[in-house]
Write a protein that holds these residues in place. Structure first.
Motif, PDB file in Angstrom:
ATOM      1  N   ARG A 112       0.745  -1.163   0.183  1.00 24.98           N
ATOM      2  CA  ARG A 112       0.065  -0.186   0.030  1.00 24.98           C
ATOM      3  C   ARG A 112       0.922   1.278   0.161  1.00 24.98           C
ATOM      4  NH1 ARG A 112      -3.924  -2.492   4.082  1.00 24.98           N
ATOM      5  NH2 ARG A 112      -5.165  -3.578   2.892  1.00 24.98           N
ATOM      6  N   ASN A 113       0.780   2.054  -0.953  1.00 24.18           N
ATOM      7  CA  ASN A 113       1.832   3.145  -1.235  1.00 24.18           C
ATOM      8  C   ASN A 113       3.169   2.799  -0.863  1.00 24.18           C
ATOM      9  OD1 ASN A 113      -0.684   4.728  -1.721  1.00 24.18           O
ATOM     10  ND2 ASN A 113      -1.142   4.964   0.483  1.00 24.18           N
ATOM     11  N   GLY A 114       3.656   1.779  -1.387  1.00 24.55           N
ATOM     12  CA  GLY A 114       5.116   1.546  -1.460  1.00 24.55           C
ATOM     13  C   GLY A 114       5.552   0.903   0.011  1.00 24.55           C
ATOM     14  N   GLN A 115       4.610   0.524   0.709  1.00 22.93           N
ATOM     15  CA  GLN A 115       4.835   0.065   2.007  1.00 22.93           C
ATOM     16  C   GLN A 115       4.060  -1.562   2.324  1.00 22.93           C
ATOM     17  OE1 GLN A 115       4.989   2.177   5.799  1.00 22.93           O
ATOM     18  NE2 GLN A 115       6.937   2.825   4.704  1.00 22.93           N
ATOM     19  N   TRP A 116       5.056  -2.389   2.794  1.00 17.63           N
ATOM     20  CA  TRP A 116       4.233  -3.804   3.060  1.00 17.63           C
ATOM     21  C   TRP A 116       3.692  -3.569   4.268  1.00 17.63           C
ATOM     22  CZ3 TRP A 116       3.662  -6.700  -1.014  1.00 17.63           C
ATOM     23  CH2 TRP A 116       4.567  -6.873  -2.202  1.00 17.63           C
ATOM     24  N   VAL A 117       2.141  -3.999   4.177  1.00 18.57           N
ATOM     25  CA  VAL A 117       1.497  -4.155   5.280  1.00 18.57           C
ATOM     26  C   VAL A 117       0.773  -5.366   5.531  1.00 18.57           C
ATOM     27  CG1 VAL A 117      -0.686  -2.825   6.254  1.00 18.57           C
ATOM     28  CG2 VAL A 117       0.794  -1.630   4.871  1.00 18.57           C
ATOM     29  N   SER A 118       0.792  -5.901   6.831  1.00 19.08           N
ATOM     30  CA  SER A 118       0.115  -7.224   7.104  1.00 19.08           C
ATOM     31  C   SER A 118      -1.267  -7.262   6.647  1.00 19.08           C
ATOM     32  CB  SER A 118       0.180  -7.397   8.527  1.00 19.08           C
ATOM     33  OG  SER A 118       1.353  -7.668   8.874  1.00 19.08           O
ATOM     34  N   ALA A 119      -1.684  -8.363   6.127  1.00 19.06           N
ATOM     35  CA  ALA A 119      -3.051  -8.693   5.796  1.00 19.06           C
ATOM     36  C   ALA A 119      -3.519 -10.051   6.114  1.00 19.06           C
ATOM     37  CB  ALA A 119      -3.035  -8.607   4.124  1.00 19.06           C
ATOM     38  N   PRO A 120      -4.558 -10.356   6.275  1.00 16.44           N
ATOM     39  CA  PRO A 120      -5.198 -11.503   6.785  1.00 16.44           C
ATOM     40  C   PRO A 120      -4.933 -12.660   5.629  1.00 16.44           C
ATOM     41  CG  PRO A 120      -7.129 -10.353   6.190  1.00 16.44           C
ATOM     42  CD  PRO A 120      -5.802  -9.411   6.277  1.00 16.44           C
ATOM     43  N   VAL A 121      -4.671 -13.986   6.149  1.00 13.98           N
ATOM     44  CA  VAL A 121      -4.491 -15.242   5.165  1.00 13.98           C
ATOM     45  C   VAL A 121      -5.892 -15.787   5.509  1.00 13.98           C
ATOM     46  CG1 VAL A 121      -3.074 -17.275   4.664  1.00 13.98           C
ATOM     47  CG2 VAL A 121      -1.984 -15.114   5.572  1.00 13.98           C
ATOM     48  N   ALA A 122      -6.362 -16.285   4.465  1.00 15.05           N
ATOM     49  CA  ALA A 122      -7.578 -16.916   4.217  1.00 15.05           C
ATOM     50  C   ALA A 122      -7.259 -18.382   4.873  1.00 15.05           C
ATOM     51  CB  ALA A 122      -8.394 -17.221   3.146  1.00 15.05           C
ATOM     52  N   ALA A 123      -7.918 -18.821   5.710  1.00 12.02           N
ATOM     53  CA  ALA A 123      -7.855 -20.198   6.444  1.00 12.02           C
ATOM     54  C   ALA A 123      -7.789 -21.512   5.029  1.00 12.02           C
ATOM     55  CB  ALA A 123      -8.944 -20.563   7.571  1.00 12.02           C
ATOM     56  N   ALA A 124      -8.503 -21.364   4.313  1.00 17.18           N
ATOM     57  CA  ALA A 124      -8.450 -22.364   3.184  1.00 17.18           C
ATOM     58  C   ALA A 124      -7.143 -22.250   2.361  1.00 17.18           C
ATOM     59  CB  ALA A 124      -9.647 -21.761   2.207  1.00 17.18           C
ATOM     60  N   THR A 125      -6.297 -21.094   2.530  1.00 16.43           N
ATOM     61  CA  THR A 125      -5.030 -21.371   2.014  1.00 16.43           C
ATOM     62  C   THR A 125      -4.114 -22.087   2.661  1.00 16.43           C
ATOM     63  OG1 THR A 125      -5.219 -18.618   1.219  1.00 16.43           O
ATOM     64  CG2 THR A 125      -3.111 -19.758   1.410  1.00 16.43           C
ATOM     65  N   THR A 126      -3.893 -22.124   4.060  1.00 14.50           N
ATOM     66  CA  THR A 126      -3.033 -22.900   4.566  1.00 14.50           C
ATOM     67  C   THR A 126      -3.623 -24.388   4.606  1.00 14.50           C
ATOM     68  OG1 THR A 126      -4.135 -22.541   6.787  1.00 14.50           O
ATOM     69  CG2 THR A 126      -2.317 -21.230   6.198  1.00 14.50           C
ATOM     70  N   GLN A 127      -5.169 -24.570   4.622  1.00 14.04           N
ATOM     71  CA  GLN A 127      -5.576 -25.682   4.647  1.00 14.04           C
ATOM     72  C   GLN A 127      -5.262 -26.481   3.132  1.00 14.04           C
ATOM     73  OE1 GLN A 127      -7.346 -27.701   7.012  1.00 14.04           O
ATOM     74  NE2 GLN A 127      -6.968 -29.374   5.463  1.00 14.04           N
ATOM     75  N   LYS A 128      -5.356 -25.688   2.046  1.00 22.77           N
ATOM     76  CA  LYS A 128      -5.207 -25.970   0.808  1.00 22.77           C
ATOM     77  C   LYS A 128      -3.703 -26.563   0.833  1.00 22.77           C
ATOM     78  CE  LYS A 128      -5.631 -26.994  -3.587  1.00 22.77           C
ATOM     79  NZ  LYS A 128      -6.537 -28.079  -4.207  1.00 22.77           N
ATOM     80  N   LEU A 129      -2.703 -25.803   1.382  1.00 26.58           N
ATOM     81  CA  LEU A 129      -1.286 -26.335   1.319  1.00 26.58           C
ATOM     82  C   LEU A 129      -1.021 -27.556   1.826  1.00 26.58           C
ATOM     83  CD1 LEU A 129       0.713 -22.968   1.536  1.00 26.58           C
ATOM     84  CD2 LEU A 129       0.992 -24.722  -0.439  1.00 26.58           C
ATOM     85  N   GLU A 130      -1.671 -27.673   3.370  1.00 28.74           N
ATOM     86  CA  GLU A 130      -1.638 -29.098   3.907  1.00 28.74           C
ATOM     87  C   GLU A 130      -2.150 -30.248   3.121  1.00 28.74           C
ATOM     88  OE1 GLU A 130      -3.495 -28.428   7.668  1.00 28.74           O
ATOM     89  OE2 GLU A 130      -2.100 -27.121   8.276  1.00 28.74           O
ATOM     90  N   ASP A 131      -3.230 -30.028   2.402  1.00 26.23           N
ATOM     91  CA  ASP A 131      -3.912 -30.929   1.595  1.00 26.23           C
ATOM     92  C   ASP A 131      -2.912 -31.359   0.482  1.00 26.23           C
ATOM     93  OD1 ASP A 131      -5.961 -31.160   3.294  1.00 26.23           O
ATOM     94  OD2 ASP A 131      -7.130 -29.801   1.968  1.00 26.23           O
ATOM     95  N   VAL A 132      -2.269 -30.329  -0.336  1.00 30.90           N
ATOM     96  CA  VAL A 132      -1.231 -30.564  -1.371  1.00 30.90           C
ATOM     97  C   VAL A 132      -0.143 -31.495  -0.850  1.00 30.90           C
ATOM     98  CG1 VAL A 132       0.168 -29.512  -3.067  1.00 30.90           C
ATOM     99  CG2 VAL A 132      -2.230 -28.624  -2.695  1.00 30.90           C
ATOM    100  N   ILE A 133       0.422 -31.034   0.371  1.00 30.44           N
ATOM    101  CA  ILE A 133       1.455 -31.805   0.729  1.00 30.44           C
ATOM    102  C   ILE A 133       0.941 -33.285   1.082  1.00 30.44           C
ATOM    103  CG2 ILE A 133       2.915 -31.972   2.959  1.00 30.44           C
ATOM    104  CD1 ILE A 133       3.002 -28.745   2.805  1.00 30.44           C
TER     105      ILE A 133
END
Length: 147
Positions: A112-133
């Motif tokens: 945002r305007n040249g600065q990295w700002v923390s944003a939420p991660v969807a729970a489905a994202t980590t679950q999908k990575l676990e499923d792929v692994i």
């Protein structure tokens, strides 16, 4: 690091079928299945370890600890979404190939305007990575038993 992991997997693939040949009676198939789900050359399940490395291969790695079962990536910016970046930590918690033996944690930032700002991660994202692994680990295990 990758070469030693490949060597460990090759040794495991050769040793596991041989381990089922010896012994005092019993069900050889059950022994092979048990041996295929355990690890003796590194501290965690080799299939989960290899699958985690394969799954995260597109991201730069900061830390890998096969005895402790931790993989930490550096920030990754998807070229198709340059205003967002992700950082992932995979923890392998057991020597058995089980669904609850792998945990993925992710951090996400947006620009945002040249600065990295923390944003939420969807729970489905980590679950999908676990499923792929887990899927990849099961495929590796099947291939080692069949081959």
């Amino acid at each position: 690091m990758i070469r030693s992991l490949r060597t460990a997997l090759m040794v495991a693939a050769i040793a596991l079928p041989l381990a089922a040949c010896g012994g005092r009676g019993g069900n050889a198939v059950a022994k092979t299945d048990l041996a295929a789900s355990k690890v003796t050359t590194i501290g965690v399940n080799a299939y989960l370890w290899r699958a985690s490395l394969d799954t995260l291969s597109f991201m730069p790695l900061v830390q890998t600890d096969s005895n402790g079962g931790v993989i930490v990536t550096d920030w990754y910016v998807n070229p198709q979404v340059p205003t967002e970046r992700m950082k992932v930590t995979v923890s392998i918690l057991d020597q058995d190939l089980r669904a609850d033996a792998v945990r993925v944690a992710a951090l996400r930032e947006v620009n945002r305007n040249g600065q990295w700002v923390s944003a939420p991660v969807a729970a489905a994202t980590t679950q999908k990575l676990e499923d792929v692994i887990l899927t990849r680990a099961r495929d590796l295990r099947r291939a080692s038993i069949a081959g």
